[in-house]
Design a protein around this motif. Structure first.
Motif, PDB file in Angstrom:
ATOM      1  N   GLY A  43       0.807  -1.217   0.000  1.00 42.01           N
ATOM      2  CA  GLY A  43       0.000   0.000   0.000  1.00 42.01           C
ATOM      3  C   GLY A  43       0.832   1.254   0.000  1.00 42.01           C
ATOM      4  N   ASP A  44       0.131   2.367   0.148  1.00 39.41           N
ATOM      5  CA  ASP A  44       0.765   3.679   0.135  1.00 39.41           C
ATOM      6  C   ASP A  44       1.173   4.105   1.532  1.00 39.41           C
ATOM      7  OD1 ASP A  44       0.324   3.835  -2.608  1.00 39.41           O
ATOM      8  OD2 ASP A  44      -1.595   4.861  -2.379  1.00 39.41           O
ATOM      9  N   ARG A  45       1.951   5.159   1.602  1.00 43.59           N
ATOM     10  CA  ARG A  45       2.381   5.701   2.891  1.00 43.59           C
ATOM     11  C   ARG A  45       1.170   6.056   3.745  1.00 43.59           C
ATOM     12  NH1 ARG A  45       6.559   8.362  -0.685  1.00 43.59           N
ATOM     13  NH2 ARG A  45       8.456   7.251  -0.119  1.00 43.59           N
ATOM     14  N   GLY A  46       1.240   5.655   5.000  1.00 40.10           N
ATOM     15  CA  GLY A  46       0.155   5.943   5.938  1.00 40.10           C
ATOM     16  C   GLY A  46      -0.926   4.877   5.992  1.00 40.10           C
ATOM     17  N   ASP A  47      -0.947   3.936   5.035  1.00 37.60           N
ATOM     18  CA  ASP A  47      -1.958   2.869   5.055  1.00 37.60           C
ATOM     19  C   ASP A  47      -1.784   1.986   6.279  1.00 37.60           C
ATOM     20  OD1 ASP A  47      -2.972   3.780   2.677  1.00 37.60           O
ATOM     21  OD2 ASP A  47      -2.370   2.042   1.481  1.00 37.60           O
ATOM     22  N   ARG A  48      -2.900   1.474   6.788  1.00 39.83           N
ATOM     23  CA  ARG A  48      -2.877   0.555   7.922  1.00 39.83           C
ATOM     24  C   ARG A  48      -2.799  -0.872   7.387  1.00 39.83           C
ATOM     25  NH1 ARG A  48      -8.232   1.320  10.158  1.00 39.83           N
ATOM     26  NH2 ARG A  48      -8.630   1.720   7.966  1.00 39.83           N
ATOM     27  N   ILE A  49      -1.786  -1.616   7.830  1.00 38.71           N
ATOM     28  CA  ILE A  49      -1.589  -3.001   7.407  1.00 38.71           C
ATOM     29  C   ILE A  49      -1.875  -3.907   8.603  1.00 38.71           C
ATOM     30  CG2 ILE A  49      -0.009  -4.676   6.375  1.00 38.71           C
ATOM     31  CD1 ILE A  49      -0.528  -2.208   4.583  1.00 38.71           C
ATOM     32  N   GLN A  50      -2.837  -4.791   8.437  1.00 37.46           N
ATOM     33  CA  GLN A  50      -3.223  -5.723   9.506  1.00 37.46           C
ATOM     34  C   GLN A  50      -2.456  -7.027   9.338  1.00 37.46           C
ATOM     35  OE1 GLN A  50      -6.902  -8.126   9.259  1.00 37.46           O
ATOM     36  NE2 GLN A  50      -7.555  -6.904  11.033  1.00 37.46           N
ATOM     37  N   LEU A  51      -1.854  -7.508  10.420  1.00 36.69           N
ATOM     38  CA  LEU A  51      -1.245  -8.837  10.458  1.00 36.69           C
ATOM     39  C   LEU A  51      -2.152  -9.714  11.295  1.00 36.69           C
ATOM     40  CD1 LEU A  51       1.303  -7.039   9.788  1.00 36.69           C
ATOM     41  CD2 LEU A  51       2.594  -8.898  10.798  1.00 36.69           C
ATOM     42  N   ARG A  52      -2.474 -10.884  10.779  1.00 33.02           N
ATOM     43  CA  ARG A  52      -3.392 -11.781  11.462  1.00 33.02           C
ATOM     44  C   ARG A  52      -2.918 -13.217  11.308  1.00 33.02           C
ATOM     45  NH1 ARG A  52      -9.125 -12.086  12.398  1.00 33.02           N
ATOM     46  NH2 ARG A  52      -9.339  -9.981  11.595  1.00 33.02           N
ATOM     47  N   VAL A  53      -2.981 -13.977  12.408  1.00 35.51           N
ATOM     48  CA  VAL A  53      -2.751 -15.416  12.360  1.00 35.51           C
ATOM     49  C   VAL A  53      -4.116 -16.064  12.441  1.00 35.51           C
ATOM     50  CG1 VAL A  53      -1.806 -17.404  13.579  1.00 35.51           C
ATOM     51  CG2 VAL A  53      -0.491 -15.315  13.441  1.00 35.51           C
ATOM     52  N   GLU A  54      -4.400 -16.946  11.490  1.00 32.44           N
ATOM     53  CA  GLU A  54      -5.691 -17.619  11.512  1.00 32.44           C
ATOM     54  C   GLU A  54      -5.579 -19.016  10.907  1.00 32.44           C
ATOM     55  OE1 GLU A  54      -8.672 -15.610   9.186  1.00 32.44           O
ATOM     56  OE2 GLU A  54      -7.286 -15.200   7.575  1.00 32.44           O
ATOM     57  N   SER A  55      -6.533 -19.848  11.263  1.00 35.36           N
ATOM     58  CA  SER A  55      -6.650 -21.180  10.665  1.00 35.36           C
ATOM     59  C   SER A  55      -7.777 -21.128   9.644  1.00 35.36           C
ATOM     60  CB  SER A  55      -6.966 -22.228  11.728  1.00 35.36           C
ATOM     61  OG  SER A  55      -5.858 -22.431  12.557  1.00 35.36           O
ATOM     62  N   ILE A  56      -7.466 -21.545   8.432  1.00 35.90           N
ATOM     63  CA  ILE A  56      -8.464 -21.586   7.375  1.00 35.90           C
ATOM     64  C   ILE A  56      -8.440 -22.964   6.731  1.00 35.90           C
ATOM     65  CG2 ILE A  56      -8.353 -19.101   6.925  1.00 35.90           C
ATOM     66  CD1 ILE A  56      -6.621 -19.725   4.481  1.00 35.90           C
ATOM     67  N   SER A  57      -9.476 -23.273   5.970  1.00 38.09           N
ATOM     68  CA  SER A  57      -9.529 -24.573   5.308  1.00 38.09           C
ATOM     69  C   SER A  57      -8.467 -24.644   4.215  1.00 38.09           C
ATOM     70  CB  SER A  57     -10.913 -24.815   4.714  1.00 38.09           C
ATOM     71  OG  SER A  57     -11.121 -23.972   3.594  1.00 38.09           O
ATOM     72  N   LEU A  58      -8.003 -25.855   3.953  1.00 37.76           N
ATOM     73  CA  LEU A  58      -7.016 -26.077   2.903  1.00 37.76           C
ATOM     74  C   LEU A  58      -7.537 -25.567   1.563  1.00 37.76           C
ATOM     75  CD1 LEU A  58      -4.335 -27.279   1.924  1.00 37.76           C
ATOM     76  CD2 LEU A  58      -5.475 -29.490   1.752  1.00 37.76           C
ATOM     77  N   GLY A  59      -8.813 -25.785   1.288  1.00 34.69           N
ATOM     78  CA  GLY A  59      -9.412 -25.327   0.047  1.00 34.69           C
ATOM     79  C   GLY A  59      -9.362 -23.814  -0.101  1.00 34.69           C
ATOM     80  N   LYS A  60      -9.703 -23.091   0.976  1.00 35.76           N
ATOM     81  CA  LYS A  60      -9.656 -21.628   0.954  1.00 35.76           C
ATOM     82  C   LYS A  60      -8.225 -21.144   0.753  1.00 35.76           C
ATOM     83  CE  LYS A  60     -11.174 -17.597   3.578  1.00 35.76           C
ATOM     84  NZ  LYS A  60     -11.832 -17.139   4.802  1.00 35.76           N
ATOM     85  N   TYR A  61      -7.273 -21.821   1.393  1.00 39.14           N
ATOM     86  CA  TYR A  61      -5.862 -21.463   1.244  1.00 39.14           C
ATOM     87  C   TYR A  61      -5.424 -21.672  -0.212  1.00 39.14           C
ATOM     88  CZ  TYR A  61      -0.783 -21.636   1.657  1.00 39.14           C
ATOM     89  OH  TYR A  61       0.551 -21.421   1.478  1.00 39.14           O
ATOM     90  N   LEU A  62      -5.749 -22.803  -0.789  1.00 41.07           N
ATOM     91  CA  LEU A  62      -5.338 -23.077  -2.175  1.00 41.07           C
ATOM     92  C   LEU A  62      -6.011 -22.142  -3.155  1.00 41.07           C
ATOM     93  CD1 LEU A  62      -5.221 -26.980  -2.108  1.00 41.07           C
ATOM     94  CD2 LEU A  62      -3.292 -25.379  -2.086  1.00 41.07           C
ATOM     95  N   LEU A  63      -7.265 -21.797  -2.905  1.00 41.64           N
ATOM     96  CA  LEU A  63      -7.936 -20.829  -3.784  1.00 41.64           C
ATOM     97  C   LEU A  63      -7.306 -19.447  -3.660  1.00 41.64           C
ATOM     98  CD1 LEU A  63     -11.706 -21.779  -3.429  1.00 41.64           C
ATOM     99  CD2 LEU A  63     -10.256 -22.019  -5.454  1.00 41.64           C
ATOM    100  N   GLY A  64      -6.835 -19.096  -2.472  1.00 45.29           N
ATOM    101  CA  GLY A  64      -6.156 -17.817  -2.269  1.00 45.29           C
ATOM    102  C   GLY A  64      -4.853 -17.730  -3.026  1.00 45.29           C
ATOM    103  N   ILE A  65      -4.173 -18.840  -3.181  1.00 55.85           N
ATOM    104  CA  ILE A  65      -2.916 -18.873  -3.940  1.00 55.85           C
ATOM    105  C   ILE A  65      -3.210 -18.581  -5.412  1.00 55.85           C
ATOM    106  CG2 ILE A  65      -1.090 -20.402  -4.797  1.00 55.85           C
ATOM    107  CD1 ILE A  65      -1.102 -21.733  -2.065  1.00 55.85           C
ATOM    108  N   LEU A  66      -4.348 -19.039  -5.902  1.00 52.21           N
ATOM    109  CA  LEU A  66      -4.696 -18.859  -7.306  1.00 52.21           C
ATOM    110  C   LEU A  66      -5.161 -17.465  -7.640  1.00 52.21           C
ATOM    111  CD1 LEU A  66      -6.598 -22.219  -7.921  1.00 52.21           C
ATOM    112  CD2 LEU A  66      -4.230 -21.679  -8.491  1.00 52.21           C
ATOM    113  N   GLU A  67      -5.550 -16.680  -6.634  1.00 51.34           N
ATOM    114  CA  GLU A  67      -6.061 -15.324  -6.883  1.00 51.34           C
ATOM    115  C   GLU A  67      -4.999 -14.416  -7.438  1.00 51.34           C
ATOM    116  OE1 GLU A  67      -7.644 -14.041  -3.145  1.00 51.34           O
ATOM    117  OE2 GLU A  67      -9.445 -15.214  -3.397  1.00 51.34           O
TER     118      GLU A  67
END
Length: 159
Positions: free
Chosen positions: A135-159
């Motif tokens: 993002g640009d200067r001043g943008d808020r970047i959220q870091l999050r640890v979460e558990s998601i389904s393998l399917g959601k993770y693999l679909l996220g890689i394809l995005e």
């Protein structure tokens, strides 16, 4: 039953089992999300996976590295690394050693602001992800640890 139907039934059973695996198998990820623009990034992790945030201190113009561990449902600050006496004093460190150990539990989510200067980012698994890519200067970047389904993770890689 007709011999042509068996392969189809076996294939359908396999697809159902595979779908269950993709839905019920959980993967732990570290997610970076720009709260001000539509930009996000996920990386699979294995708790207690270490990662670091690096930046140039805005007042002293000296490099700082904050070292973390990603746990199942939390991010833990394990220590701060700097060679600058000014930065050490700013953060209230009394010793002059380069690494200042901590064990501060931050929860599963925290937000950092993209700084005005360059050289700010995240190091994980030997990769550097610069916040300027997020993002640009001043943008808020959220870091999050979460558990998601393998399917959601693999679909996220394809995005």
């Amino acid at each position: 039953m007709n011999r042509k139907v068996w392969p189809l039934l076996i294939l359908m059973g396999f697809v159902i089992i595979l779908g269950g695996v993709f839905h019920f198998k959980k993967v732990t990820v570290l997610q970076l999300r720009n709260m001000d623009r539509p930009r996000a990034f996920r990386i699979g992790i294995s708790p207690p996976e270490p990662f670091s945030i690096f930046y140039i201190h805005s007042i002293y113009q000296e490099p700082v590295i904050e070292e973390f561990e990603a746990e199942q449902k939390a991010i833990v600050l394990k220590g701060v690394r700097t060679k600058s006496p000014g930065v050490m004093e700013y953060y209230g460190f009394e010793s002059t050693k380069e690494f200042h150990p901590m064990d501060k539990r931050l929860g599963a989510v925290f937000i950092i602001r993209r700084g005005m200067g360059e050289g700010q980012g995240l190091m994980i698994k030997g990769k550097k992800i610069y916040l300027s890519e997020m993002g640009d200067r001043g943008d808020r970047i959220q870091l999050r640890v979460e558990s998601i389904s393998l399917g959601k993770y693999l679909l996220g890689i394809l995005e």
